[in-house]
Design an enzyme around this catalytic site. Structure first.
Site, PDB file in Angstrom:
ATOM      1  N   GLU A 159     -12.242  -0.024   0.874  1.00  0.00           N
ATOM      2  CA  GLU A 159     -12.554   0.953  -0.183  1.00  0.00           C
ATOM      3  C   GLU A 159     -14.036   0.858  -0.571  1.00  0.00           C
ATOM      4  O   GLU A 159     -14.388   0.564  -1.723  1.00  0.00           O
ATOM      5  CB  GLU A 159     -11.670   0.740  -1.400  1.00  0.00           C
ATOM      6  CG  GLU A 159     -10.223   1.106  -1.145  1.00  0.00           C
ATOM      7  CD  GLU A 159      -9.388   1.173  -2.413  1.00  0.00           C
ATOM      8  OE1 GLU A 159      -9.802   0.613  -3.446  1.00  0.00           O
ATOM      9  OE2 GLU A 159      -8.309   1.781  -2.363  1.00  0.00           O
ATOM     10  N   GLU A 320      -2.919   2.500   2.147  1.00  0.00           N
ATOM     11  CA  GLU A 320      -2.314   1.827   0.992  1.00  0.00           C
ATOM     12  C   GLU A 320      -1.703   2.849   0.038  1.00  0.00           C
ATOM     13  O   GLU A 320      -2.304   3.889  -0.224  1.00  0.00           O
ATOM     14  CB  GLU A 320      -3.380   1.096   0.158  1.00  0.00           C
ATOM     15  CG  GLU A 320      -4.087  -0.038   0.801  1.00  0.00           C
ATOM     16  CD  GLU A 320      -5.143  -0.617  -0.160  1.00  0.00           C
ATOM     17  OE1 GLU A 320      -5.050  -0.426  -1.383  1.00  0.00           O
ATOM     18  OE2 GLU A 320      -6.079  -1.243   0.350  1.00  0.00           O
TER      19      GLU A 320
HETATM   20  C1  GAL Z   1      -6.914  -0.832  -3.833  1.00  0.00           C
HETATM   21  C2  GAL Z   1      -7.506  -1.983  -3.051  1.00  0.00           C
HETATM   22  C3  GAL Z   1      -6.524  -3.122  -2.894  1.00  0.00           C
HETATM   23  C4  GAL Z   1      -5.845  -3.400  -4.197  1.00  0.00           C
HETATM   24  C5  GAL Z   1      -5.179  -2.143  -4.680  1.00  0.00           C
HETATM   25  C6  GAL Z   1      -4.445  -2.304  -5.995  1.00  0.00           C
HETATM   26  O1  GAL Z   1      -7.899  -0.125  -4.495  1.00  0.00           O
HETATM   27  O2  GAL Z   1      -7.931  -1.577  -1.779  1.00  0.00           O
HETATM   28  O3  GAL Z   1      -7.219  -4.258  -2.434  1.00  0.00           O
HETATM   29  O4  GAL Z   1      -6.804  -3.830  -5.120  1.00  0.00           O
HETATM   30  O5  GAL Z   1      -6.151  -1.164  -4.901  1.00  0.00           O
HETATM   31  O6  GAL Z   1      -3.899  -1.082  -6.436  1.00  0.00           O
END
Ligand code: GAL
Length: 682
Positions: A159, A320
């Site tokens: 990110e 994710e």
């Molecule tokens: C994303 C990030 C992850 C974790 C996740 C939590 O922004 O890539 O590492 O922090 O959020 O929601």
């Protein structure tokens, strides 16, 4: 699925089928847990994991020492269990030793404060020291793992720009000046573009130029805009530098970095980033601060549709999302039963050919210990685990749809740069936030069941029947020309208020509003009358049965027609009697203007009318709250039906539902909260 068995489902797509996966951080757990992890992964049907995202300090305990033993063991274990690896370059969280030896690698905020280490992603993207240290690690990782059979793809950093989008340090200042020297032929051109005749801001020497650091009152708007462009480019350069090492040492293995296409995260211009990726990957989290729960499915759909646009309509990778609650909102709502499957399938319906989560096992310690995961703190006798296993089964069956494409005849134009320019303030109103309006338009189309592609300014629009351009404050000439071509060729175009006011240098397009689109829209507005926060105006129309029931807020204009017809006029408010909604016939199509922020019902009704004019229809009629999207390709077509509502719904369709594994002969009933994916029969 093993990486060596992986086929490409699209251009350079690394996994076959529609794989389930997640971030896996085994370094947070004793090694005895790893065996249990892979057993459970097999039970759930996990096909890929992202490994090593935050492991730099473990992989390289000091500048001279690398410790790959643990990573060797976990990659071998994963491979032995048929799980492909998306291997992270681990550069997202620089180690404490780097900050100690080189505090100049840490970012400096707007007010001049250097931020301390102790969290993650604290690095200045322009720092040559950071760059060299990161590339040393990437070189070592790529050398060691390029030939590992578990390796399916590379995951650069994480990110990028989430916490360090803008750095205002002296190193960044020098890099900003170099970037400006590439953009402008000389200082005179910069002075002209930045409008420095205003407030005695002329620059006579490049060395006088700084980032827009905290100052007395408004910083120069074009300086701010160029700094935002520079910062996006500078962060992108951290990606391409790592990618180039990986391509050299690990040829043929796709390289990506996970995007954050979400309405409130707007500091990277992903249209610029997309072409640098081997495949587009995306993270999405529902945000209770942005949307009420019932509007969240539409917000998810907006982000997924824009991600598909970044992927050029092809398959993309959902890197994710969450199985249930996150930890970073004031109140972290847990997902309702069935929501995990619906959210996942909505991404798939909109083109995701992989479904990933953060993270495998809920952490026992650290800042994200209350974030949900595939394996919750409470273990496997839980709703979340049962739904994860269910999802794994459904994705295995829906895998036959991999490589098919989401069908859309409608597009929304979205532009990060226009958003940066609009959101910096000193405008007619601070109540118009850029992303709110593309999201509102998309939500209205979502309610109508119309599938929408996100498109960039200047995109070829010839494949669409209906295009909406919401609050595009900044528009360059190429973008305007493409929109004109679209209308002339027969398209229906809707432009909303606060569009086309400035050019790419944030200079007003003189002669009346909305400068860039006056001619295309056949009108001229002489003055903007923004509305106070708690105020709305009513609209009247000769040919729409809505006199007084449609309301507008935020923005009105004193508009004169110059060829267009008024579809609705203001009944009250500061410009009572003047046009509020107009339509201008141009070539074989029409350009509509909406001069105020319509309430949701009005927006939906208006867009319905324009959709009828454009001959755009939903894939299958469905009641509001039921999401229906079609993907199709050479292997056939698939109808995704996601019931976000509280009553059962019946859809007309004929085929085989891959979720319930039942034939559907003519109609299909989907329970409240339920999902179906019908392989359509003809
Ligand atoms: C994303 C990030 C992850 C974790 C996740 C939590 O922004 O890539 O590492 O922090 O959020 O929601």
């Amino acid at each position: 699925m093993t990486a060596d068995a992986a086929g490409l489902t699209g251009p350079r797509f690394p996994l076959s089928g529609i794989a389930l996966g997640c971030d896996y951080n085994p370094e947070q757990w004793p090694e005895q847990v790893w065996e249990q992890d892979v057993e459970l992964m097999r039970e759930a049907g996990v096909g890929f994991v992202t490994v090593g995202v935050f492991s730099w300090a473990l992989l390289q305990p000091d500048p001279e020492t690398f410790n790959f033993d643990w990573l060797d063991r976990i990659l071998d274990l994963l491979h032995a269990n048929g799980i492909a690896v998306d291997l992270a370059t681990a550069t997202a969280s620089p180690p404490a030793w780097l900050a100690r030896a080189h505090p100049e690698t840490l970012i400096v905020d707007h007010a001049g404060n250097r931020l301390w280490p102790g969290s993650r992603q604290n690095f200045c993207p322009s720092s040559a020291v950071f760059r060299a240290a990161a590339l040393t690690l990437v070189e070592a990782l790529a050398t060691r793992y390029a030939g590992h059979p578990a390796l399916a793809m590379w995951h650069v950093s994480n990110e990028i720009g989430c916490h360090n989008a803008h750095c205002y340090c002296d190193i960044s200042a020098a890099a900003f000046r170099r970037w400006l020297q590439r953009r402008y032929p000389d200082l005179a051109a910069l002075n002209n573009a930045w409008g420095t005749a205003f407030w005695s801001q002329w620059y006579h020497d490049w060395e006088e130029i700084l980032p827009p650091r905290q100052t007395t009152t408004w910083a120069n708007p074009t300086q701010q805009l160029d700094f935002a462009r520079f910062s996006s480019d500078e962060l992108l350069a951290t990606f391409t530098a790592e990618r180039d090492v990986l391509r050299r040492l690990s040829p043929g293995v796709p390289v990506t970095t996970n995007f954050m296409v979400m309405p409130n995260v707007t500091r990277m211009d992903y249209w610029q980033w997309a072409g640098e990726q081997d495949l587009i990957s995306q993270d999405h989290y529902l945000d209770g601060r942005l949307e009420p729960v019932q509007a969240q499915p539409a917000e998810l759909a907006f982000c997924a549709d824009l991600t598909r646009g970044l992927a050029g309509g092809g398959p993309w990778f959902l890197m994710e999302h969450s199985t249930s609650a996150v930890n970073w909102q004031p109140v972290n709502l847990a997902k309702a039963p069935g929501q995990l499957l619906r959210n996942s399938l909505s991404h798939v319906a909109r083109g995701a050919d992989a479904v990933g989560f953060f993270q495998w096992r809920a952490s026992a310690a650290g800042g994200e210990k209350f974030h949900s995961a595939l394996v919750p703190h409470a273990g496997t006798d839980t709703k979340v685990w049962r739904e994860v296993v269910e999802l794994g089964g459904v994705l295995a069956r829906v895998s036959e749809a991999a490589g098919t494409r989401t069908q859309a005849e409608t597009a929304i134009l979205f532009d990060w740069q226009a958003g940066w320019a609009l959101n910096q303030g000193s405008h007619p109103t601070s109540l118009v936030e850029y992303a709110d309006h593309p999201v509102a338009i998309h939500r209205a189309l979502w309610r109508l069941g119309i599938t929408v592609d996100g498109v960039r300014p200047g995109a070829d629009l010839s494949g669409y029947r209906l295009v909406v351009v919401p609050t595009l404050y900044l528009a360059d000439d190429a973008c305007v020309a493409r929109l004109r071509d679209f209308v002339e060729a027969g398209g229906q175009l809707v432009i909303t208020f606060c569009s086309g006011l400035v050019d790419e240098n944030d200079h007003i397009r003189l002669g009346g509003y909305p400068g860039a689109f006056r001619e295309l829209l056949g009108l001229r507005s002489e003055e903007i009358f923004p509305l106070p926060a708690d105020c709305s105006v009513h609209l009247a129309s000769r040919d729409l049965a809505q006199n007084g029931t449609w309301t507008g807020s935020l923005w009105t204009e004193l508009t004169h027609l110059d060829g267009a017809e008024a579809i609705a006029r203001y009944l009250d408010g500061p410009v009572a009697g003047h046009p509020a909604i107009t339509r201008n016939a141009v070539g074989a199509g029409a350009a509509w203007y909406v001069g105020t922020a319509l309430d949701d019902a009005a927006l939906t009704a208006l867009l319905n009318r324009v959709a009828v004019a454009a001959h755009v229809q939903p894939p299958v009629p469905a009641p509001p709250g039921v999401e229906v999207v079609r993907r199709s390709g050479s292997q056939g077509s698939y109808l995704f039906v996601l019931n976000h509502g509280i009553t059962a719904t019946t859809i007309l369709t004929h085929g085989y539902d891959l979720v319930s594994q039942k034939e559907t002969t003519g109609s299909l009933t989907v329970e409240p909260g339920g999902s179906a994916v019908v392989r359509e029969a003809y």
